[in-house]
Design an enzyme around this catalytic site. Structure first.
Site: not given
Length: 340
Positions: A64, A88, A205, A210, A241, A243
């Site tokens: 992020h 979502q 990316k 998305q 990476m 979450s």
């Protein structure tokens, strides 16, 4: 940190209250109300500032932060949104267990070189002030009318009825197993664009589909916003990476390294002349399954259309989604077409 900034005089603010001005030390202003967010953005624009938006669902990591640094290259004012979007997620997915640490997120944003000017952290972007919370329809009544797969927004009876669809690009890859996902993403991003009114927005990316869905939506609906795709950030061992990585056990995390390693081997093989996509897919699937992963999909698609290809004759992206334990991970690798 207060979320209710006071109205103070400022020699640079003219008639604007202080919370409409970016802080000199780059401690971000936290804005929870969408009307205040919109007014803040318009005040910045009235001063000739350009605004960059980095949409997130929080639990921030270095991936992020890389998006924020990319946004800083293109805009003078940086807004980070932190909002876990129920639209979502289907009721069977991991909305309730999605990791969250807002205080930790703010500390990370305060340490970003160059800083972040504002954090948009709404409680709900589907709350329209109805006493019932369902637009005049009680929750049970709303449920009776629902057909097919629904999101947590509909399951919660919130009364939201309008959805943005990017009909072709949303169908493949993640759209196969998560049928409400991209509808929810496109809708919440549209809402964020309408509230924040940015000049540019940055998407990672890693979520390749998305990024392309949002690009297409912006093109088709004539948003005056530049969409920037930022490269995947990886841990030192190559894991993309995410979450959700926090939910991986040490053993599962070690096994998950098979995604990046097998994708890297596939790209190298393609660059050396292997253009048969089925053979490349088989190698990746075998490596992940032998490591203990469960494949959701492993597909080689055109970078623009996301259509499946049989042979690599143009730039493609190899996209993978796989389960390790109860954690679903996605990753991808762009592959250039090497002409003979």
């Amino acid at each position: 940190m207060s979320t209710n900034p006071k109205f103070l005089e400022n020699k640079h603010s003219k008639s604007f209250p202080s919370f409409l001005m970016p802080m000199a030390n780059k401690n971000p202003v936290i804005i929870e109300d969408k009307d205040k967010m919109r007014n803040w953005s318009r005040a910045m624009r009235s001063q000739g500032k350009t605004i960059g938006l980095v949409p997130t669902m929080g639990y921030l990591h270095e991936g992020h932060i890389s998006l924020i640094k990319e946004a800083q290259k293109h805009a003078q004012i940086i807004v980070v949104s932190i909002y876990i979007n129920p639209g979502q997620f289907s009721p069977s997915e991991d909305l309730s267990t999605y990791p969250s640490d807002f205080h930790g997120d703010i500390q990370k944003l305060m340490s970003v070189p160059g800083g972040v000017d504002a954090v948009f952290h709404p409680y709900s972007l589907y709350d329209y002030g109805s006493k019932t919370g369902s637009g005049g329809v009680d929750r049970e009544g709303a449920k009776e009318k629902k057909v097919g797969v629904v999101s947590c927004v509909e399951d919660g009876g919130l009364g939201h009825e309008t959805w943005v669809r990017v009909e072709r690009l949303e169908n493949g890859l993640c759209g196969k197993s998560r049928p409400v996902f991209f509808r929810g993403v496109a809708t919440i991003v549209t809402k964020l664009f309408n509230v924040v009114e940015p000049d540019i927005a940055v998407f990672g990316k890693k979520d390749y589909q998305q990024w392309r869905v949002i690009q297409r939506m912006v093109r088709d609906l004539d948003f005056s916003i530049k969409i920037i795709g930022s490269e995947i950030m990886r841990e030192t061992d190559g894991l993309a990476m995410s979450s959700r990585n926090v939910h991986l056990s040490p053993e599962a995390r070690e096994k998950a390294l098979s995604i990046n390693s097998s994708l890297s081997r596939a790209r190298l093989a393609a660059e050396k002349g292997q253009v048969n996509c089925r053979e490349l897919r088989d190698v990746v699937i075998k490596a992940i399954e032998e490591a203990g992963g469960r494949i959701d999909y492993a597909e080689i698609v055109d970078q623009e259309s996301l259509g499946e290809v049989e042979e690599i004759r143009s730039p493609v992206v190899f996209c993978v989604a796989a389960w390790f334990g109860k954690v679903r991970l996605i990753d991808n690798m762009e592959i250039k077409y090497m002409r003979d």
